[in-house]
Design an enzyme around this catalytic site. Structure first.
Site, short mmCIF file in Angstrom:
data_model
loop_
_atom_site.label_atom_id
_atom_site.label_comp_id
_atom_site.label_asym_id
_atom_site.label_seq_id
_atom_site.Cartn_x
_atom_site.Cartn_y
_atom_site.Cartn_z
N SER A 24 3.46 -6.17 2.00
CA SER A 24 3.91 -4.80 2.24
C SER A 24 5.31 -4.57 1.67
O SER A 24 5.58 -3.55 1.03
CB SER A 24 3.95 -4.50 3.75
OG SER A 24 2.67 -4.50 4.28
N ARG A 28 6.66 -2.20 -1.68
CA ARG A 28 7.66 -1.15 -1.49
C ARG A 28 8.93 -1.44 -2.28
O ARG A 28 9.59 -0.50 -2.75
CB ARG A 28 7.94 -0.99 0.01
CG ARG A 28 6.76 -0.32 0.73
CD ARG A 28 6.77 -0.62 2.24
NE ARG A 28 5.74 0.11 2.97
CZ ARG A 28 4.45 -0.26 3.03
NH1 ARG A 28 4.03 -1.34 2.39
NH2 ARG A 28 3.58 0.45 3.74
N GLY A 95 -5.42 -0.82 -1.92
CA GLY A 95 -5.31 0.48 -1.25
C GLY A 95 -3.86 0.90 -1.10
O GLY A 95 -3.53 2.09 -1.20
N ARG A 123 -13.22 3.00 -0.47
CA ARG A 123 -12.26 3.24 0.62
C ARG A 123 -11.82 4.70 0.61
O ARG A 123 -11.42 5.23 -0.43
CB ARG A 123 -11.07 2.29 0.49
CG ARG A 123 -11.51 0.83 0.64
CD ARG A 123 -10.38 -0.14 0.51
NE ARG A 123 -9.46 -0.07 1.64
CZ ARG A 123 -8.36 -0.81 1.75
NH1 ARG A 123 -8.05 -1.67 0.80
NH2 ARG A 123 -7.57 -0.70 2.80
N ASP A 315 -4.17 -6.35 10.38
CA ASP A 315 -4.61 -7.26 9.31
C ASP A 315 -4.92 -8.66 9.81
O ASP A 315 -5.57 -9.44 9.12
CB ASP A 315 -3.56 -7.33 8.20
CG ASP A 315 -3.53 -6.06 7.36
OD1 ASP A 315 -4.55 -5.33 7.34
OD2 ASP A 315 -2.50 -5.77 6.73
N LYS A 342 -11.45 -1.10 5.77
CA LYS A 342 -10.57 -2.00 5.01
C LYS A 342 -11.32 -2.42 3.75
O LYS A 342 -12.28 -1.78 3.34
CB LYS A 342 -10.16 -3.19 5.89
CG LYS A 342 -9.20 -2.83 7.01
CD LYS A 342 -7.81 -2.56 6.45
CE LYS A 342 -6.78 -2.32 7.53
NZ LYS A 342 -5.44 -2.13 6.95
#
Length: 430
Positions: A24, A28, A95, A123, A315, A342
């Site tokens: 994550s 970012r 995603g 998705r 997750d 997912k």
């Protein structure tokens, strides 16, 4: 069809492990670095396929990104520095890449087509399409659920919105906030439950301003961001596989080094402690939200996992389900319907794989009921293209005393943990 034969009947796992960088935070860091002004340097970046999809997308948008001295160096030109891509942006299996980059491109004066692999194409993107349309973006996918490919025409004059999230999703929240940085006026996002807050924290790290008041996030745009030096901690979602392995394989003792423990991500630690896990925290750095975790084999009992805890361990639920098969009593997972959209329908796939190995799991609309402890046996299985399913199965196989476990499509694990099998072999031999 050639299937991978997994290691079974493992003895105690021993040793120290440094898991790859947080997925994550890696995404970012690249996204914000690409639109910040100046040179952003990222240490400890995850080099899995999902993050590589994000990097390639920004290269296609004209951002210069290269590796120097084991760091990723991003030459950001600000929000005005992106160029219309000459080709379709391929997000692979990611995603996160598709949803966050769609939010970012909402404020750009060009059109773009975003595609993904077979799994990503199943998705739903309606969750980002609706709020971005409200902000003035022309964006559409296939059918009512807005499946990829996505066609997006950005708008330099984005409208700020107040949006209450219909689901708990950090990706949707992030897409809106990345668009809001380019909109003139006050945007507010209201969450159902608090989800991982890396986007909010990192916008501020890059010099942006926003206010978080409980479940309400307020951002006044437009804003410019400034380049930063980022160090990415180890990914708790990857550490979770070794955490569980250490707890359920008799005689094991592992030290998981430099794991990120942002409070919006530590649900799994709370759950295993409630179940009776013996874990200890070493070298805790509260400011950087990083610690090392020592885990030893433990006798566990069943528990209930629901409500606001779910977004903080969404997750990790596949590997928690495996853990529950070895705990005394019943574990009930509720409010986790998000698992069904997912990379796979994780509720159904986890249930089917572990039951095929001898577990006692009942799938429900929004979770699972797991009775333990159960002995696990050999089976022929597949990742179904889902990295977390593959790693869960590999850890389950370690418990198998009778029969072989064969895994199809094991390459899916490259998404988030390219060195997983190498690390597994080392822990089995240390």
């Amino acid at each position: 069809m050639k299937r991978m034969k997994l290691r079974t009947n493992a003895g105690p796992l021993q040793g120290t492990i440094q898991v790859p960088g947080d997925k994550s935070i890696s995404h970012r860091a690249v996204i914000l670095g690409a639109v910040a002004k100046g040179e952003t340097r990222v240490k400890g970046l995850l080099k899995g396929e999902d993050v590589l999809s994000t990097i390639q997308a920004f290269r296609n948008l004209g951002v210069r990104i290269e590796e120097k001295d084991d760091q990723l160096v991003i030459e950001g030109q600000g929000f005005q520095g992106l160029n219309a891509p000459c080709q379709t942006l391929n997000m692979g299996n990611s995603g996160t890449s598709m949803r966050l980059i769609a939010g970012l491109l909402a404020g750009q004066p060009f059109s773009v087509k975003m595609i993904g692999d077979e799994s990503l194409s199943k998705r739903p993107m309606d969750r980002i399409v609706y709020p971005l349309k409200q902000m003035g973006v022309e964006i559409s996918g296939e059918t009512d659920r807005q499946f990829p490919p996505l066609q997006l025409q950005g708008n330099r004059n984005l409208q700020p919105i107040t949006y209450t999230l219909p689901i708990s999703s950090a990706q949707v929240k992030s897409a809106i906030l990345l668009a809001a940085l380019q909109a003139k006026g006050t945007t507010q996002v209201v969450e159902k439950e608090i989800t991982r807050n890396h986007t909010e924290e990192m916008i501020q790290q890059f010099g942006g301003r926003l206010i978080v008041d409980g479940k309400r996030i307020t951002l006044v745009g437009p804003q410019q961001l400034t380049a930063q030096e980022i160090t990415v901690p180890g990914d708790i979602s990857s550490a979770a596989f070794w955490l569980v392995a250490g707890l359920i394989i008799p005689g094991s003792e592992l030290l998981l080094k430099n794991v990120g423990v942002n409070p919006t991500r530590t649900g799994i630690l709370e759950v295993v402690e409630k179940m009776g896990a013996q874990i200890a925290y070493e070298d805790m750095n509260k400011k950087e939200q990083v610690t090392s975790i020592r885990v030893v084999y433990s006798h566990l009992k069943g528990t209930i996992i629901s409500g606001g805890l779910i977004p903080r361990l969404i997750d990790e639920l596949p590997i928690i389900a495996l853990l529950a098969t070895q705990a005394q009593g019943t574990t009930c997972i509720k409010d986790a319907q998000e698992l069904r959209v997912k990379e796979t329908d994780r509720i159904q796939v986890v249930t089917d794989i572990l039951n095929s190995m001898g577990a006692n799991i009942k799938a429900t609309a929004d979770g699972m009921i797991i009775k333990g402890p159960t002995v696990l046996y050999g089976a022929n299985t597949s990742t179904y293209g889902d990295h977390r399913i593959g790693m869960m199965t590999a850890i389950a196989a370690l418990l198998v005393k009778q029969g072989q476990v064969h895994l199809d499509k094991e390459e899916a694990i490259m998404t988030s943990y390219p060195t997983f099998f190498k690390d597994l072999e080392r822990l089995c031999h240390d």
